[in-house]
Design an enzyme around this catalytic site. Structure first.
Site, PDB file in Angstrom:
ATOM      1  N   ARG A  41      -7.625   4.330 -14.369  1.00  0.00           N
ATOM      2  CA  ARG A  41      -7.494   4.933 -13.029  1.00  0.00           C
ATOM      3  C   ARG A  41      -8.088   6.339 -12.901  1.00  0.00           C
ATOM      4  NH1 ARG A  41      -3.602   5.772 -10.402  1.00  0.00           N
ATOM      5  NH2 ARG A  41      -4.303   4.894  -8.442  1.00  0.00           N
ATOM      6  N   GLU A  57       4.586  -6.291   1.463  1.00  0.00           N
ATOM      7  CA  GLU A  57       4.039  -6.592   0.128  1.00  0.00           C
ATOM      8  C   GLU A  57       3.847  -5.381  -0.770  1.00  0.00           C
ATOM      9  OE1 GLU A  57       0.351  -8.504   1.028  1.00  0.00           O
ATOM     10  OE2 GLU A  57       1.313 -10.371   1.581  1.00  0.00           O
ATOM     11  N   PRO A  58       4.893  -4.738  -1.203  1.00  0.00           N
ATOM     12  CA  PRO A  58       4.712  -3.592  -2.112  1.00  0.00           C
ATOM     13  C   PRO A  58       4.388  -4.043  -3.533  1.00  0.00           C
ATOM     14  CG  PRO A  58       7.044  -4.014  -1.758  1.00  0.00           C
ATOM     15  CD  PRO A  58       6.300  -5.022  -0.919  1.00  0.00           C
ATOM     16  N   GLY A  59       3.424  -3.410  -4.157  1.00  0.00           N
ATOM     17  CA  GLY A  59       3.129  -3.681  -5.568  1.00  0.00           C
ATOM     18  C   GLY A  59       3.411  -2.421  -6.361  1.00  0.00           C
ATOM     19  N   ARG A  60       2.507  -1.445  -6.205  1.00  0.00           N
ATOM     20  CA  ARG A  60       2.619  -0.170  -6.912  1.00  0.00           C
ATOM     21  C   ARG A  60       3.996   0.480  -6.748  1.00  0.00           C
ATOM     22  NH1 ARG A  60      -1.948   3.295  -7.206  1.00  0.00           N
ATOM     23  NH2 ARG A  60      -2.753   2.083  -5.470  1.00  0.00           N
ATOM     24  N   GLY A 117       0.784  -1.240   0.000  1.00  0.00           N
ATOM     25  CA  GLY A 117       0.000   0.000   0.000  1.00  0.00           C
ATOM     26  C   GLY A 117       0.808   1.278   0.000  1.00  0.00           C
ATOM     27  N   TYR A 131     -10.855   6.115 -10.160  1.00  0.00           N
ATOM     28  CA  TYR A 131     -10.462   6.639  -8.830  1.00  0.00           C
ATOM     29  C   TYR A 131     -10.217   8.150  -8.836  1.00  0.00           C
ATOM     30  CZ  TYR A 131      -8.789   1.732  -8.643  1.00  0.00           C
ATOM     31  OH  TYR A 131      -8.645   0.375  -8.723  1.00  0.00           O
ATOM     32  N   CYS A 178     -15.404   5.881 -26.465  1.00  0.00           N
ATOM     33  CA  CYS A 178     -16.702   6.501 -26.685  1.00  0.00           C
ATOM     34  C   CYS A 178     -17.402   6.760 -25.361  1.00  0.00           C
ATOM     35  CB  CYS A 178     -17.513   5.563 -27.579  1.00  0.00           C
ATOM     36  SG  CYS A 178     -18.578   6.486 -28.634  1.00  0.00           S
ATOM     37  N   GLU A 179     -16.799   7.576 -24.521  1.00  0.00           N
ATOM     38  CA  GLU A 179     -17.317   7.901 -23.187  1.00  0.00           C
ATOM     39  C   GLU A 179     -16.860   9.313 -22.848  1.00  0.00           C
ATOM     40  OE1 GLU A 179     -18.498   5.704 -20.484  1.00  0.00           O
ATOM     41  OE2 GLU A 179     -18.457   3.877 -21.695  1.00  0.00           O
TER      42      GLU A 179
HETATM   43  N1  LLP Z   1      -1.163  -6.937  -0.418  1.00  0.00           N
HETATM   44  C1  LLP Z   1      -2.507  -7.077  -0.547  1.00  0.00           C
HETATM   45  C2  LLP Z   1      -3.195  -8.074   0.274  1.00  0.00           C
HETATM   46  C3  LLP Z   1      -3.213  -6.286  -1.457  1.00  0.00           C
HETATM   47  O1  LLP Z   1      -4.534  -6.428  -1.561  1.00  0.00           O
HETATM   48  C4  LLP Z   1      -2.524  -5.336  -2.245  1.00  0.00           C
HETATM   49  C5  LLP Z   1      -3.232  -4.501  -3.220  1.00  0.00           C
HETATM   50  C6  LLP Z   1      -1.127  -5.236  -2.101  1.00  0.00           C
HETATM   51  C7  LLP Z   1      -0.485  -6.041  -1.162  1.00  0.00           C
HETATM   52  C8  LLP Z   1      -0.293  -4.288  -2.910  1.00  0.00           C
HETATM   53  O2  LLP Z   1      -0.702  -2.972  -2.705  1.00  0.00           O
HETATM   54  P1  LLP Z   1       0.149  -1.779  -3.345  1.00  0.00           P
HETATM   55  O3  LLP Z   1       1.508  -1.809  -2.682  1.00  0.00           O
HETATM   56  O4  LLP Z   1       0.247  -2.010  -4.802  1.00  0.00           O
HETATM   57  O5  LLP Z   1      -0.616  -0.550  -3.039  1.00  0.00           O
HETATM   58  N2  LLP Z   1      -6.178  -0.856  -8.514  1.00  0.00           N
HETATM   59  C9  LLP Z   1      -5.888   0.060  -7.437  1.00  0.00           C
HETATM   60  C10 LLP Z   1      -5.021  -0.589  -6.373  1.00  0.00           C
HETATM   61  C11 LLP Z   1      -5.635  -1.855  -5.812  1.00  0.00           C
HETATM   62  C12 LLP Z   1      -4.766  -2.499  -4.756  1.00  0.00           C
HETATM   63  C13 LLP Z   1      -5.253  -3.854  -4.422  1.00  0.00           C
HETATM   64  N3  LLP Z   1      -4.494  -4.532  -3.414  1.00  0.00           N
HETATM   65  C14 LLP Z   1      -5.222   1.300  -8.024  1.00  0.00           C
HETATM   66  O6  LLP Z   1      -5.076   1.397  -9.234  1.00  0.00           O
HETATM   67  O7  LLP Z   1      -4.915   2.242  -7.285  1.00  0.00           O
END
Ligand code: LLP
Length: 438
Positions: A336, A296-299, A254, A340, A367-368
């Site tokens: 996005r 758990e970093p994703g973004r 997150g 959002y 088309c939106e």
């Molecule tokens: N761990 C869990 C259990 C999660 O549900 C998520 C993201 C992450 C880790 C990674 O989160 P991050 O570090 O990427 O923030 N589509 C949305 C974001 C949805 C996130 C879902 N869960 C957006 O575009 O902002």
């Protein structure tokens, strides 16, 4: 004046060459656009690797028993998985598809962590059969399913329980997950989490390793992490005599990133310092041994590494009101802003040394009316055929993309040291019709 108000939201390797063109990973973005076509997503390998290293080092220094796990939903792709595996990160998956991809990308099964609020019997069976590291249990239904699968396959699965600490992380409501009114996890406050611990610890085929609590995404504040950590670890302490030993603890991911020049999220080190100090002090207060920490970093791994390139087309001037500048992509490849209300920066990649004197709204081609990528942004004056680059688009754009209006999804290239290679080919019209049956 350089048209570069927000260099910090671009990948680490970004420069401007003598021609005034944007360069990423040693590759001229304008040339990449001609070679591969647009819309084009460019991922800078150095930025991905730098961010993996920064997370690993920041946490290891403060908390040696820690493991970084990439939230692959941010961008699940084979080439990216190989980089993540090479950087010694684990992978968090949320579907059978992401699990298959992690496995095909070479992730050792033990380093795969499976999340989700409604994993199917088939997905759970695949996960148990593969012998993945942890399944993060999210519901009573899942406990029953896993127990059955364990019985049928005669296997014992290591699991974590996802708890919901009722903490508001102050982010967009669609990406807030740790409040009481959330579909995710077992609420601590209602007694559900305690019941889940009881059920899991009495199951012969489930081995409870600890707790997980991801409270939301794109977070800019440290306090919600601290509160959630304290609540979850206090719960673990309360559950000690019910058979829960906190061998592992994950506060999820997150970590917010900068999308615009005005965004200033905490640094990776600041996130690491707030999280590790709260885990250490809470464990000390409650006389608990320090658990292994899973992050758990994703973004924040892949987001800043990505830049989307579009070609400009139609321009519509509504005198005194607004100028729409349309590009050849939009909500199909980046939902996005529409979903959002997310904000982005943009530059004209082939006019980086031209003053940004033209205020436009960048519209997509779908088309939106809601298909607007950026409202009121100052750009160098454009003509049709110029290349617009939007940074911080490495996460949650391609994975959330669609074929709306029968539009092929874009090509994705990986750039490094002046060379580029396709890591996801552009879809074709044939691809779009491939699943239809007459
Ligand atoms: N761990 C869990 C259990 C999660 O549900 C998520 C993201 C992450 C880790 C990674 O989160 P991050 O570090 O990427 O923030 N589509 C949305 C974001 C949805 C996130 C879902 N869960 C957006 O575009 O902002």
């Amino acid at each position: 004046m350089l048209n570069f108000p927000a260099k910090h939201v671009f990948p680490d390797t970004t420069t401007i060459n003598d021609k005034g063109h944007l360069v990423i990973g040693g590759c001229n973005v304008t040339d990449l656009a001609s070679k591969y076509g647009t819309p084009l997503y460019i991922i800078d390998e150095d930025t991905v690797r730098n961010r993996c290293t920064s997370f690993r080092v920041a946490f290891k220094e403060l908390y040696p028993d820690s493991q970084i796990i990439y939230g692959s939903k941010a961008f699940a792709n084979l080439a990216i998985t190989k980089i993540i595996v090479d950087e010694k990160l684990g992978l968090d998956v949320v579907s059978g598809g992401e699990l298959a991809l992690a496995s095909a990308g070479g992730a050792p099964s033990k380093n795969i962590y499976f999340h989700g609020n409604n994993k199917s019997r088939q997905e759970l069976t695949e996960a148990v059969s593969l012998g993945i590291g942890r399944i993060i249990i999210d519901s009573f239904y899942e406990i029953d399913l896993l127990e059955e699968i364990g019985y049928q396959t005669n296997k014992t699965q290591d699991v974590l329980i996802r708890v919901s600490p009722a903490v508001d992380p102050h982010t967009h409501s669609y990406i807030s997950t740790g409040i009481l009114d959330s579909k995710f996890g077992f609420a601590i406050g209602t007694g559900d989490a305690a019941l889940a611990v009881k059920k899991v610890t009495s199951s012969p085929h489930l081995n409870l390793m600890g707790l997980h609590c991801h409270i939301g995404s794109q977070l800019f504040e440290l306090d919600p992490y601290k509160k959630a950590i304290r609540v979850a670890i206090k719960f673990a302490s309360d559950m000690r005599d019910k058979g829960l030993t906190l061998y592992e603890f994950s506060p999820g991911g997150g970590f917010g990133i900068a999308y615009t020049k005005d965004d200033s999220p905490p640094s990776i080190t600041e996130f690491a310092s707030a999280i590790t100090s709260e885990v250490l002090s809470t464990c000390e207060d409650l006389k608990l041994e320090h658990p292994k920490l899973l992050i758990e970093p994703g973004r924040s791994i892949i987001g800043p590494a990505g830049v989307a390139a579009y070609t400009t087309g139609a321009r519509k001037v509504i005198s005194g009101i607004r100028t729409y500048l349309s590009v050849d992509g939009g909500m199909g490849d980046n939902i996005r802003p529409a979903l959002y209300q997310a904000s982005y920066e943009a530059v004209v990649a082939n006019k980086m040394k031209t003053t940004s004197s033209d205020k436009v709204t960048i519209a997509g081609k779908y088309c939106e009316s809601g298909d607007i990528l950026i409202n009121d942004v100052n750009l160098a004056p454009t003509e049709p055929g110029d290349i617009i680059a939007i940074p911080a688009t490495g996460a949650y754009c391609i994975p959330m993309s669609s074929n709306y209006n029968m539009s092929p999804r874009p090509c994705v290239v990986l750039v490094k040291d002046g060379s580029s290679r396709v890591i996801r080919r552009r879809e074709t019209y044939e691809d779009l019709m491939a699943f239809d049956v007459i």
